[in-house]
Design a protein around this motif. Structure first.
Motif, PDB file in Angstrom:
ATOM      1  N   SER A 258       0.836  -1.211   0.000  1.00 23.19           N
ATOM      2  CA  SER A 258       0.000   0.000   0.000  1.00 23.19           C
ATOM      3  C   SER A 258       0.866   1.255   0.000  1.00 23.19           C
ATOM      4  N   HIS A 259       1.955   1.247   0.746  1.00 24.18           N
ATOM      5  CA  HIS A 259       2.866   2.393   0.722  1.00 24.18           C
ATOM      6  C   HIS A 259       3.491   2.552  -0.654  1.00 24.18           C
TER       7      HIS A 259
ATOM      8  N   GLN B  18       0.839   4.231  -2.741  1.00 24.37           N
ATOM      9  CA  GLN B  18       0.673   5.628  -2.326  1.00 24.37           C
ATOM     10  C   GLN B  18       1.783   6.507  -2.896  1.00 24.37           C
TER      11      GLN B  18
ATOM     12  N   ARG C 281       1.332   9.584  -5.611  1.00 32.05           N
ATOM     13  CA  ARG C 281       1.809  10.950  -5.357  1.00 32.05           C
ATOM     14  C   ARG C 281       2.719  11.434  -6.482  1.00 32.05           C
TER      15      ARG C 281
END
Length: 318
Positions: free
Chosen positions: A65-66, A69, A73
């Motif tokens: 998930s990171h 993300q 971004r």
């Protein structure tokens, strides 16, 4: 104020622990995880965790998930029109990439490749959700379904992700020693791909370890609760009060994760009067405000005579 947190994975009974240290260095993380007894640890890309993995016999999973993300971004930084255009006609690009027919130095082509990788990761998350739904809360069934979907679908999907990001690394990154860096400072594609390449070996750990969670979003969702204390004088006024808040939120959020709704009554039963009074001592005024919120949400229920509900588990979740 810094906030550390750790929780059990989806295979175990849910429990979460918060801690507000004065530092976020590797030694503080080491102290926080000193009593950890786990086979797997799912973490983000923060370098402070490296000490733990050097000293403890625990398998690392870098949080997917990171990864997503960070990708999202970086995509926001790029030209929006270019991103929109890149989403068209992506189906054949992966085959062209595999046969080295794509010029990834072209920004638009690189964005198209990244979008394909993003879509593949999204499908992996859908597989994880499907396994949870089919398991219906049974840990043994969750392991079985994870083995199935990861073997039959997610492994091939992640292989495509790795093919894409590794090819992009050749164009946008350079390896200095054992670390990848973007060839151009602040270049979004290079910065993201460097992040992936530096954690590359530990992103697919979950594929061969069904007990391992692919991400730590269960923890991240709980972190949003305690993050409110970062901006309040209650938590920042002293280290002791910060610790008090961390302890009490650990109890409250662990109770929520176990389906306990009547948290005030649960605290009275589980820890007795001293625990309940200790919660009050965090700060009387703040406690009263929080108590009012619990009552407003129906969490401090009483019977028709105003007496606390009976000290039975069913009263905690009704």
């Amino acid at each position: 104020m810094y906030v550390f947190s750790k929780c059990t994975g989806e295979i175990s009974e849910p429990c979460i622990v918060f801690y507000g240290p004065t530092s976020r260095g590797a030694e503080a993380i080491k102290a926080f995880l000193a009593d950890m007894d786990a086979d797997f640890l799912t973490v983000d890309g923060y370098s402070g965790y490296n000490l733990i993995f050097r000293e403890k016999d625990v398998i690392r999973q870098n949080c997917l998930s990171h990864l997503v993300q960070k990708l999202d971004r970086k995509m926001e930084v790029l030209n929006c029109d270019l991103v929109a255009e890149a989403t068209q006609n992506c189906s054949a690009l992966l085959e062209r990439l595999r046969s080295n027919q794509l010029d990834l130095n072209d920004t638009q082509t690189a964005i198209q490749a990244m979008i394909i990788g993003r879509d593949k990761l999204s499908t992996i998350f859908e597989n994880e959700r499907y396994a949870r739904e089919m398991a219906a809360g049974d840990p043994t069934e969750l392991i079985r379904w994870r083995e199935t979907v990861r073997r039959e679908s997610s492994a091939a999907l992640f292989a495509d992700v790795d093919t894409i990001f590794s090819a992009l690394a050749e164009c946008y990154c350079e390896c200095k020693g054992s670390e990848y860096k973007s060839k151009r400072s602040s270049e979004p594609i290079g910065m993201f791909i460097a992040y992936y390449m530096n954690g590359r070996e530990k992103f697919p750990t979950f594929l061969t370890n069904p007990q391992c969670d692919a991400d730590n979003m269960l923890l991240e969702r709980s972190n949003r609760v305690i993050s409110r204390y970062r901006s309040t004088s209650l938590a920042m006024r002293s280290e002791k009060k910060s610790l008090d808040v961390s302890i009490m939120d650990s109890i409250i959020e662990s109770a929520r994760m176990n389906g306990i709704v009547n948290i005030k009554q649960y605290m009275l039963d589980a820890g007795g009067y001293m625990l309940y009074k200790g919660y009050q001592k965090i700060e009387e005024r703040a406690f009263k405000k929080f108590e009012a919120k619990l009552d407003a949400a129906g969490l401090g229920r009483t019977d028709e005579n105003g007496r606390p509900l009976q000290m039975l588990r069913r009263s905690y979740s009704d």
